[in-house]
Enzyme design. Structure first.
Site, mmCIF file in Angstrom:
data_model
loop_
_atom_site.group_PDB
_atom_site.id
_atom_site.type_symbol
_atom_site.label_atom_id
_atom_site.label_comp_id
_atom_site.label_asym_id
_atom_site.label_seq_id
_atom_site.Cartn_x
_atom_site.Cartn_y
_atom_site.Cartn_z
ATOM 1 N N CYS A 130 0.844 -1.195 0.000
ATOM 2 C CA CYS A 130 0.000 0.000 0.000
ATOM 3 C C CYS A 130 0.880 1.245 0.000
ATOM 4 O O CYS A 130 1.734 1.403 0.863
ATOM 5 C CB CYS A 130 -0.923 0.023 1.214
ATOM 6 S SG CYS A 130 -1.941 1.513 1.247
ATOM 7 N N GLY A 216 -5.249 2.379 -13.028
ATOM 8 C CA GLY A 216 -5.969 2.596 -14.286
ATOM 9 C C GLY A 216 -5.096 2.345 -15.498
ATOM 10 O O GLY A 216 -3.942 1.923 -15.384
ATOM 11 N N GLY A 264 -9.323 -3.537 -10.858
ATOM 12 C CA GLY A 264 -9.459 -2.540 -9.799
ATOM 13 C C GLY A 264 -10.260 -1.336 -10.226
ATOM 14 O O GLY A 264 -11.483 -1.289 -10.058
#
Lengths: 305, 263
Positions: A130, A216, A264
């Site tokens: 993360c 993305g 995602g």
């Protein structure tokens, strides 16, 4: 003939190779009215920690050219409430549950693994990637030694399938190897890429957490290259993640060496993305006359080897 | 693919109300209540996407917004809704270029709308924030409503005629004094608020902050429609966090309308 797209990762049976990426599909049940959850191969939960986490200050999301930056900072309800309130409701849908776990110390991961080993959870995804945490997160996944020690601790306490989700670091190969050596059953890559957006009117960073993770279509070529490289050196399967919006995106990852993929950002736009992408994979296989998806895994590399 | 929440609507009309500000009529199986929103893909519904296998990268190469954009319900009509929006970025720009007959992909209705009280109402709309306030006004008894409208200049004032058309008493404030009182809508609120009235407000954050402060100081019943940059719109991604007394809440699911007591 119906193309065969199911697979098995160290005892975890997946009826198709498309999973919702952690954090982009909540705990799954948020979508139960809209998405036939039983058609998904599994749920990967929002990242969970021992104690509830408040997350980063807003704004937490901003769009950029061909991508999205987020800085949620692992807001979650904590493992206790998850087990009590969410897990039974996900279980109603009869699909495997993969719990994504995070922490600020290696001990935290170990404790989480111990707690979840006793629950009806098919697999863990260990988030050592993360980008939005002060401590832990990508700081662990950027160092092969620490990454390995986190996986070792989780492996000791959790008896079923363990994925390691690693960051897009320069030393991704040694990190992936360390995870494999310490007993990970599969490697998920990549997590988002640490990045920044500025508001020129206020002359300040747009995100409350200053930096965010880029996801993305913008990161797809980076992710593909990393899947290619990491799958070359590992014996365990690689799960590809990064900007997958269509069946053809997923096929690119599989041809580069991924046995499965995670979706995602596309989930934020269309919660039915995983199912549509699965359809896309099947159509491609039918068109190319491919019976088993395993025939496609790493096929783009055949000429290289 | 349409489901309970994911809908295809066709554009019935699109008109530029004042420069840079558009009203769009959408028809389809759209319902909802004032204060709720639709999460819209700001591009023509791409039917080729339905074959799931665009040539590689086509989606990413097309210069178009990725995420949906949330739009409050501006009007609820038989067989559709209207939205009212200002062009601010690439999403709203793309939307403004669409024409009658084009189709859009919407998620909604999303979130919690206004909770209508029996008491007389003061509606406060600042700038483009009047959009959802109008839907609320249409659902209330005109005689019990006072509407306070604010804008930077007279030219940017929206919907004054439409509110009057509903038979609602309106008061205006502009920053430059070109129409109504010079100043912000808070000064109007100071003159028109009386105890037992419920305030419903939407507008830019500085305006809402001052209204929230006013409501708290006067223990007024007050609901505000809040905005935050949003991801999924369905409570899944936790991006649209709003700090409240009890920790972060999700604007998309717990809001966008919040009681001031929660804040």
């Amino acid at each position: 003939m119906k193309p065969k797209i199911d697979l098995n990762i160290a005892g975890l049976y997946l009826k198709n190779p498309v999973l919702p990426a952690s954090g982009t599909f909540g705990y799954g049940i948020e979508y139960e009215e809209m998405v036939p959850l039983d058609q998904l191969s599994a749920i990967i939960t929002k990242g969970l920690t021992l104690k509830p986490r408040e997350g980063n200050s807003p704004p937490r999301i901003v769009e950029t050219a061909c991508g999205v930056l987020n800085s949620v900072g692992l807001e979650n309800i904590g493992i206790e409430r998850f087990i009590k309130e969410k897990l039974p409701r996900i279980r109603e849908h009869n699909i495997p549950v993969i719990v994504n776990i995070g922490g600020e110390t290696a001990i935290e991961y170990e404790e989480l693994a111990g707690i979840l080993d006793k629950e009806e959870v098919e697999a863990l995804e260990v988030n050592i990637s993360c980008p939005n945490l002060q401590k832990g997160g990508a700081a662990f996944g950027n160092d092969p030694e620490i990454a390995g020690s986190v996986i070792e601790r989780v492996r000791k306490r959790f008896s079923r399938t363990v994925f390691a989700k690693i960051p897009p670091a320069d030393n991704i190969n040694p990190v992936a190897l360390a995870c494999q050596n310490e007993g990970a059953d599969a490697i998920s890559l990549i997590n988002t890429i640490r990045s920044l957006a500025i508001d020129i009117e206020t002359q300040k960073p747009i995100l409350g957490g200053i930096f965010g993770g880029l996801s993305g279509p913008a990161i797809k070529p980076v992710a593909l290259r990393m899947v290619w490289e990491v799958s070359n050196i590992l014996d365990i399967p690689v799960i590809g993640i990064g900007g997958i919006f269509t069946g053809s995106d997923a096929i690119e990852f599989i041809l580069s060496g991924a046995v499965a993929v995670q979706v995602g950002t596309a989930n934020l736009v269309d919660p039915l993305s995983c199912l549509k992408i699965t359809e896309g994979i099947k159509e491609y296989m039918a068109r190319k006359g491919i019976q088993n998806i395993t025939q496609l895994v790493g096929k783009a590399k055949l000429s290289e080897k | 693919m349409q489901s309970a929440k994911c809908k295809i609507a066709s554009i019935e009309f699109q008109e530029e109300v004042v420069p840079g500000c558009f009203r769009m009529g959408l028809s389809g199986e759209l319902s909802g209540s004032p204060g709720q929103f639709f999460h819209i893909l700001c591009d023509k519904e791409d039917f080729s996407y339905k074959i799931h296998n665009l040539p590689a990268n086509r989606l990413s190469l097309k210069k178009k917004p990725i995420l949906r954009r949330p739009f409050s319900i501006h009007r609820l009509r038989e067989g559709g809704i209207e939205i009212l929006y200002k062009v601010k970025g690439i999403g709203t720009r793309m939307l403004s270029l669409l024409k009658k007959g084009d189709t859009l992909n919407l998620l909604g209705p999303c979130g919690q709308g206004f909770r209508i009280k029996e008491t007389p109402a003061i509606l406060v709309g600042g700038g483009i924030g009047v959009a959802p306030i109008f839907a609320l006004a249409e659902s209330l008894k005109p005689s019990s409503v006072t509407c306070l409208l604010g804008a930077r200049t007279k030219n940017e004032l929206l919907l004054t005629k439409e509110f009057q058309g509903l038979g609602i008493n309106i008061k205006i404030a502009t920053d430059d004094g070109s129409c109504g009182r010079k100043g912000n809508v808070l000064s109007l609120l100071l003159s028109h608020y009386t105890h037992l009235k419920t305030i419903y407000a939407c507008g830019p954050l500085p305006m809402l902050s001052s209204i929230i402060k006013f409501a708290k100081e006067n223990s007024a019943s007050c609901q505000v429609l809040m905005e935050e940059r949003m991801g999924c719109g369905m409570g899944g991604c936790l991006c649209c966090a709003l700090p409240t007394k009890t920790g972060y809440k999700k604007v998309c699911e717990d809001g966008p309308v919040f009681d001031v007591e929660e804040l």
